[in-house]
Design a protein around this motif. Structure first.
Motif, PDB file in Angstrom:
ATOM      1  N   TYR A  21       0.842  -1.195   0.000  1.00 35.97           N
ATOM      2  CA  TYR A  21       0.000   0.000   0.000  1.00 35.97           C
ATOM      3  C   TYR A  21       0.882   1.252   0.000  1.00 35.97           C
ATOM      4  O   TYR A  21       1.165   1.810   1.061  1.00 35.97           O
ATOM      5  CB  TYR A  21      -0.882   0.047   1.244  1.00 35.97           C
ATOM      6  CG  TYR A  21      -1.991  -0.963   1.308  1.00 35.97           C
ATOM      7  CD1 TYR A  21      -3.315  -0.599   1.077  1.00 35.97           C
ATOM      8  CD2 TYR A  21      -1.728  -2.288   1.638  1.00 35.97           C
ATOM      9  CE1 TYR A  21      -4.348  -1.525   1.166  1.00 35.97           C
ATOM     10  CE2 TYR A  21      -2.737  -3.223   1.726  1.00 35.97           C
ATOM     11  CZ  TYR A  21      -4.053  -2.830   1.491  1.00 35.97           C
ATOM     12  OH  TYR A  21      -5.059  -3.758   1.580  1.00 35.97           O
ATOM     13  N   THR A  81      -9.243   1.682  -0.507  1.00 36.65           N
ATOM     14  CA  THR A  81      -7.813   1.492  -0.748  1.00 36.65           C
ATOM     15  C   THR A  81      -7.493   0.010  -0.876  1.00 36.65           C
ATOM     16  O   THR A  81      -7.976  -0.804  -0.089  1.00 36.65           O
ATOM     17  CB  THR A  81      -6.981   2.065   0.419  1.00 36.65           C
ATOM     18  OG1 THR A  81      -7.402   3.404   0.698  1.00 36.65           O
ATOM     19  CG2 THR A  81      -5.501   2.077   0.084  1.00 36.65           C
ATOM     20  N   ARG A  82      -6.690  -0.335  -1.857  1.00 36.52           N
ATOM     21  CA  ARG A  82      -6.214  -1.716  -2.009  1.00 36.52           C
ATOM     22  C   ARG A  82      -4.715  -1.697  -2.243  1.00 36.52           C
ATOM     23  O   ARG A  82      -4.120  -0.662  -2.574  1.00 36.52           O
ATOM     24  CB  ARG A  82      -6.906  -2.420  -3.175  1.00 36.52           C
ATOM     25  CG  ARG A  82      -6.586  -1.847  -4.558  1.00 36.52           C
ATOM     26  CD  ARG A  82      -6.909  -2.841  -5.657  1.00 36.52           C
ATOM     27  NE  ARG A  82      -6.778  -2.285  -6.998  1.00 36.52           N
ATOM     28  CZ  ARG A  82      -5.638  -2.125  -7.657  1.00 36.52           C
ATOM     29  NH1 ARG A  82      -4.484  -2.411  -7.080  1.00 36.52           N
ATOM     30  NH2 ARG A  82      -5.628  -1.642  -8.885  1.00 36.52           N
ATOM     31  N   ILE A 130      -1.358  -2.423  -4.409  1.00 28.85           N
ATOM     32  CA  ILE A 130      -1.147  -2.307  -5.849  1.00 28.85           C
ATOM     33  C   ILE A 130      -0.321  -3.484  -6.358  1.00 28.85           C
ATOM     34  O   ILE A 130       0.325  -4.194  -5.599  1.00 28.85           O
ATOM     35  CB  ILE A 130      -0.459  -0.982  -6.227  1.00 28.85           C
ATOM     36  CG1 ILE A 130       0.980  -0.949  -5.680  1.00 28.85           C
ATOM     37  CG2 ILE A 130      -1.264   0.205  -5.728  1.00 28.85           C
ATOM     38  CD1 ILE A 130       1.799   0.227  -6.225  1.00 28.85           C
ATOM     39  N   GLY A 164      -4.057   2.106  -6.156  1.00 29.12           N
ATOM     40  CA  GLY A 164      -4.876   1.442  -5.154  1.00 29.12           C
ATOM     41  C   GLY A 164      -5.927   2.326  -4.523  1.00 29.12           C
ATOM     42  O   GLY A 164      -6.756   1.845  -3.740  1.00 29.12           O
ATOM     43  N   TRP A 211      -9.773   2.373  -6.815  1.00 26.66           N
ATOM     44  CA  TRP A 211      -9.276   1.593  -7.943  1.00 26.66           C
ATOM     45  C   TRP A 211     -10.326   1.334  -9.007  1.00 26.66           C
ATOM     46  O   TRP A 211     -10.001   0.988 -10.142  1.00 26.66           O
ATOM     47  CB  TRP A 211      -8.714   0.258  -7.439  1.00 26.66           C
ATOM     48  CG  TRP A 211      -9.778  -0.643  -6.880  1.00 26.66           C
ATOM     49  CD1 TRP A 211     -10.506  -1.577  -7.566  1.00 26.66           C
ATOM     50  CD2 TRP A 211     -10.263  -0.679  -5.543  1.00 26.66           C
ATOM     51  NE1 TRP A 211     -11.401  -2.194  -6.729  1.00 26.66           N
ATOM     52  CE2 TRP A 211     -11.275  -1.665  -5.478  1.00 26.66           C
ATOM     53  CE3 TRP A 211      -9.930   0.019  -4.380  1.00 26.66           C
ATOM     54  CZ2 TRP A 211     -11.963  -1.960  -4.304  1.00 26.66           C
ATOM     55  CZ3 TRP A 211     -10.615  -0.292  -3.214  1.00 26.66           C
ATOM     56  CH2 TRP A 211     -11.614  -1.259  -3.174  1.00 26.66           C
TER      57      TRP A 211
END
Length: 242
Positions: A190, A199-200, A202, A211, A214
């Motif tokens: 992250y 948020t994720r 990448i 992220g 997305w």
């Protein structure tokens, strides 16, 4: 970047922060508690600069992000001020649209950001002469024209991005060389951290902000903190040397 060039970069950033503290009081630093912001936190607190530090506690941050408040307190003896969204506005949004309506459209997402981030930011900046962010030019296409100093017409004050010229490598070299505490999510892929549902991690080769939101197109990936009427506040930026 060699050691001499890096030392010059750090010194230039320190001078910018010192100038803000001396010439634009009262000034505040808006921290997301991510890596870039920990660099600025370290510089501000090491030099004992008269710059307040606050964060926007949206109510949907990762546990790891909230844990940075304790890390800062333990490391520097400093209590970061928290600004939270209006509870009634959050309740109304959720009641009318659902808890995760921000996935449905850009407008729904921006309204969530307005309630949880933009409105609290306005309160945090009330009565201030300048504010500071940890934005970097290399972070994304929406920040390609970022300057160290900008005129924030929306809030009627100066805005400074002292790390505008820094690369991601510069940020991590500073953190590791100074033993600066950082969000453990960075070690899990992250590089850019916002609210947990938005948020994720990448994938290799992706933009550092890929992220964030997305499911949206890259050009829409700003939350409104740095955008006015759909246009970047930095349209009226001034020279980097200012």
């Amino acid at each position: 970047m060699n050691d001499i060039a890096f030392a010059e970069l750090v010194e230039k950033t320190r001078e910018t922060l010192q100038r803000v503290a001396e010439q634009f009081a009262p000034a505040v630093f808006a921290s997301s508690l991510a890596a870039e912001d920990m660099v600025l936190t370290d510089l501000i607190l090491r030099d004992k600069l008269d710059i307040g530090i606050f964060t926007l506690e949206t109510g949907r941050l990762h546990t790891e992000t909230l844990g940075m408040l304790d890390r800062i307190r333990e490391t520097y003896g400093y209590e970061v001020e928290q600004f939270k969204p209006d509870a009634s506005a959050v309740e109304q949004y959720v009641r009318q649209n659902g808890l995760n309506a921000f996935y449905e459209s850009v407008d729904m997402r921006k309204e969530c950001c307005r309630i949880r981030k933009v409105e609290p930011l306005n309160r945090a900046l009330a009565g201030k002469q300048a504010w500071i962010t940890g934005q970097r030019r290399a972070q994304s296409t929406t920040r390609a024209e970022l300057h160290v100093k900008e005129r924030d017409e929306a809030h009627g004050m100066e805005k400074f991005n002292p790390l505008a010229d820094w690369s991601e490598e510069d940020v991590w070299h500073y953190i590791r060389s100074k033993n600066v505490p950082y969000n453990p999510l960075h070690d899990r892929g992250y590089p850019s951290i916002g609210c947990e549902p938005c948020t994720r991690a990448i994938q290799p080769g992706e933009d550092v902000r890929a992220g964030r939101w997305w499911w949206e197109n890259p050009e829409s990936k700003e939350c409104g903190l740095h955008v006015v009427d759909g246009k970047l506040v930095r349209i009226k930026s001034v020279a980097t040397s200012a």
